[in-house]
Design a protein around this motif. Structure first.
Motif, short mmCIF file in Angstrom:
data_model
loop_
_atom_site.label_atom_id
_atom_site.label_comp_id
_atom_site.label_asym_id
_atom_site.label_seq_id
_atom_site.Cartn_x
_atom_site.Cartn_y
_atom_site.Cartn_z
N TYR A 1 -14.62 -0.91 -0.34
CA TYR A 1 -13.18 -0.91 -1.78
C TYR A 1 -12.33 -2.27 -1.12
O TYR A 1 -12.45 -3.44 -2.72
CB TYR A 1 -12.62 0.23 -2.23
CG TYR A 1 -11.54 -0.03 -2.99
CD1 TYR A 1 -12.06 0.13 -5.04
CD2 TYR A 1 -10.42 -0.29 -2.64
CE1 TYR A 1 -10.21 -0.54 -5.52
CE2 TYR A 1 -9.18 -0.38 -3.04
CZ TYR A 1 -9.58 -0.47 -4.49
OH TYR A 1 -8.93 -0.86 -5.50
N GLY A 2 -12.09 -2.09 -0.41
CA GLY A 2 -11.11 -2.90 -0.19
C GLY A 2 -11.77 -4.73 0.28
O GLY A 2 -10.87 -5.36 -0.58
N LEU B 1 -13.81 3.12 1.79
CA LEU B 1 -12.06 2.42 0.97
C LEU B 1 -12.00 1.30 1.69
O LEU B 1 -12.29 0.46 1.25
CB LEU B 1 -11.32 3.56 1.55
CG LEU B 1 -11.28 5.04 1.52
CD1 LEU B 1 -9.87 5.94 1.77
CD2 LEU B 1 -11.27 4.86 -0.14
N LEU B 2 -12.84 0.89 3.02
CA LEU B 2 -12.83 -0.23 4.00
C LEU B 2 -13.31 -1.23 3.09
O LEU B 2 -13.04 -3.07 1.81
CB LEU B 2 -13.45 -0.17 5.30
CG LEU B 2 -12.07 -0.11 6.01
CD1 LEU B 2 -12.89 0.22 6.98
CD2 LEU B 2 -10.89 -0.51 5.87
N ALA C 1 -8.57 -5.16 4.89
CA ALA C 1 -10.46 -5.87 3.96
C ALA C 1 -9.89 -6.39 2.39
O ALA C 1 -10.62 -7.64 2.71
CB ALA C 1 -10.65 -4.73 3.75
N ASN C 2 -9.15 -6.47 2.28
CA ASN C 2 -8.66 -6.87 0.51
C ASN C 2 -8.26 -8.74 1.30
O ASN C 2 -8.30 -9.54 0.31
CB ASN C 2 -7.43 -6.16 0.22
CG ASN C 2 -7.46 -6.84 -1.06
OD1 ASN C 2 -6.22 -7.27 -1.78
ND2 ASN C 2 -7.77 -6.18 -2.37
N GLY D 1 -16.38 -2.02 -6.18
CA GLY D 1 -14.89 -1.35 -5.83
C GLY D 1 -14.69 -0.65 -6.10
O GLY D 1 -14.22 1.08 -5.28
N GLY E 1 -10.67 -7.90 -3.24
CA GLY E 1 -10.61 -8.33 -2.56
C GLY E 1 -10.69 -10.28 -3.23
O GLY E 1 -9.87 -11.66 -3.96
N ILE F 1 -7.51 -0.62 4.31
CA ILE F 1 -7.59 -1.09 2.74
C ILE F 1 -6.94 -2.48 2.42
O ILE F 1 -7.91 -3.78 2.24
CB ILE F 1 -7.19 0.09 1.98
CG1 ILE F 1 -8.30 0.77 2.30
CG2 ILE F 1 -7.73 -0.77 0.42
CD1 ILE F 1 -7.70 2.48 0.67
N ALA F 2 -5.83 -2.70 2.84
CA ALA F 2 -4.93 -4.13 2.95
C ALA F 2 -5.58 -5.40 3.58
O ALA F 2 -5.53 -6.45 2.88
CB ALA F 2 -3.56 -3.60 2.84
N GLN G 1 1.14 -1.18 -0.16
CA GLN G 1 0.08 -0.08 0.17
C GLN G 1 1.01 1.42 0.17
O GLN G 1 0.19 1.86 -0.39
CB GLN G 1 -1.28 0.13 1.17
CG GLN G 1 -1.92 -1.02 1.44
CD GLN G 1 -3.43 -0.84 0.45
OE1 GLN G 1 -2.93 -1.21 -0.76
NE2 GLN G 1 -4.19 -0.43 0.26
N GLN H 1 -3.67 0.05 -10.38
CA GLN H 1 -3.34 -0.12 -8.86
C GLN H 1 -2.69 0.76 -8.50
O GLN H 1 -2.11 1.17 -7.52
CB GLN H 1 -3.04 -1.89 -9.05
CG GLN H 1 -4.37 -2.39 -8.36
CD GLN H 1 -5.23 -1.93 -7.64
OE1 GLN H 1 -6.38 -1.33 -7.39
NE2 GLN H 1 -5.01 -2.13 -6.24
#
Length: 422
Positions: free
Chosen positions: A327-328, A324-325, A271-272, A306, A332, A268-269, A40, A247
């Motif tokens: 989106y993660g 944003l979360l 959640a992904n 997302g 994913g 975000i990472a 990130q 990305q």
């Protein structure tokens, strides 16, 4: 109860697999920890060192070029000399890249770092894919790939939080706050290198009919496997193209336009990574039962949603963080799609040609992705930052999905039948 049953099935599945596949699970977990520390933040690090959006895109394009050029020799080297040498070389390069990122005084140094990183990443990715293709049967391949992603996911959940904590300890988002992440990354790659040196078997290589052929003849044999090869080659090349456009710019966009700090970017990472941890094995089992194509079509709109959430998120505050979360989470599912497409690729190619096949896929994918980040930078500067993410959706809808619709399902396709009609 459901989680307990899932864990029991995973343990039973793993026990039935080979030593090298189990080692790949461990390697993937440590690799996820190393990459999760910086994923990130590498784009932000480049911009903080002075790179403009177009220069940031050019860095990524250079990396993609190296990855593409490394794909063919990596596949050939595996067929000729074996996985262990490839893994050791690739992992050593990844460690060296982390050191270069750590000591870089300005953004131009990152050209050398990213060249070495993509060379090492392509080499190790090719070797890992060959291992999974060799060690897993057709009826368990998607499940095995899902298990690999699931076991790596808890580490992928922890590493962004660890990275955010380290950044906060070293002064927040800034050059000196981000720099230590790359030192820790290099140390983890050194640990992987030692593990592979001690534990990975050296028996694979020079054991297939393709191993003794000259390189060009080996690649020619790949195309003799039938029309599905060319079609799936294009689809595999297009799998990552749309997201390669967008990305590199997501962390910069989230930080500059949506007010994301290091903890939101880490979230975000997380959640992904949370989605593959929960969904990879169930979706892999569905794909093993009902086919890969149906699942690929089903999960594609989630990544689109997302991207739209990322664009429509408020400029700051709790609402922005929530979007944003989300989106993660939605993005994913895209990583699960990558695994499903790899399963399709493994099922149309005889094992003795697998190294050459994966090399061709990597080359074609890399060639398509070379201009993509620079295109994203140009869109950012001359059209608007949000249009980078709209362009990613348009490319996927207009190019990849129509070709996927024309490709036959590979789940029950016998490898010696792949030359049949499309």
């Amino acid at each position: 109860m459901l989680l307990q049953k899932l864990v029991q099935r995973s343990i039973h599945f793993t026990k039935r697999q080979s030593h090298d596949f189990k080692l790949m699970l461990a390697r993937r977990t440590l690799h996820g920890l190393a990459t999760g520390l910086t994923t990130q933040y590498s784009s932000l690090y480049a911009t903080l060192l002075g790179a403009s959006p177009v220069q940031l895109g050019s860095l990524q394009s250079v990396g993609n070029t190296v990855g593409a050029l490394a794909s063919l020799p990596a596949g050939w080297f595996i067929d000729c000399y074996g996985l262990k040498k490839v893994f050791l070389l690739g992992t050593a390069l990844l460690a060296a890249s982390g050191v270069l990122y750590f000591v870089a005084p300005d953004w131009t140094w990152l050209y050398a770092a990213i060249i070495i990183y993509y060379l090492g990443s392509r080499i190790t990715c090719t070797a890992c894919t060959v291992t999974c293709a060799a060690e897993l049967p057709n009826e368990g391949r998607a499940t095995g790939r899902g298990l690999c992603r699931t076991l790596a996911s808890p580490i992928a959940l922890v590493s962004p939080l660890l990275a955010a904590w380290l950044i906060s300890r070293f002064g927040g988002i800034g050059v000196e706050g981000l720099r230590p992440l790359f030192a820790f990354q290099a140390l983890i790659f050194v640990a992987i290198l030692v593990l592979l040196l001690i534990r990975l078997s050296a028996g694979r290589g020079r054991n297939g009919s393709a191993a003794g052929r000259p390189t060009l003849e080996g690649f020619a044999q790949v195309f003799k496997q039938g029309p599905d090869v060319v079609r799936l080659l294009v689809i595999m090349g297009l799998m990552e193209l749309p997201w390669t456009v967008a990305q590199p710019f997501m962390p910069v966009y989230a930080h500059d336009f949506k007010g994301a700090d290091e903890f939101v970017l880490g979230g975000i990472a997380m959640a992904n990574a949370f989605v593959p941890m929960l969904a990879s094995i169930p979706l892999g089992r569905l794909a093993d039962r009902h086919g890969r194509k149906k699942l690929l079509f089903a999960i594609a709109p989630l990544a689109y949603a997302g991207n739209l959430l990322l664009i429509w998120a408020p400029g700051s505050g709790v609402g922005a963080s929530a979007c944003l979360l989300a989106y993660g989470v939605l993005f994913g599912f895209n990583s699960i799609g990558m695994g499903l497409a790899s399963s399709m690729a493994a099922e149309i190619m005889p094992q003795e040609h697998m190294g050459h096949w994966i090399g061709l896929v990597g080359l074609f994918r890399g060639l398509l992705s070379i201009p993509a980040p620079t295109l994203g930078g140009l869109i950012w500067e001359h059209v608007g930052p949000q249009h980078v993410f709209v362009a990613a959706i348009a490319i996927d809808v207009c190019l990849r999905l129509p070709l996927l619709a024309l490709t036959r399902e590979t789940l029950h396709l016998r490898k010696n039948d792949s030359a049949g009609p499309g």
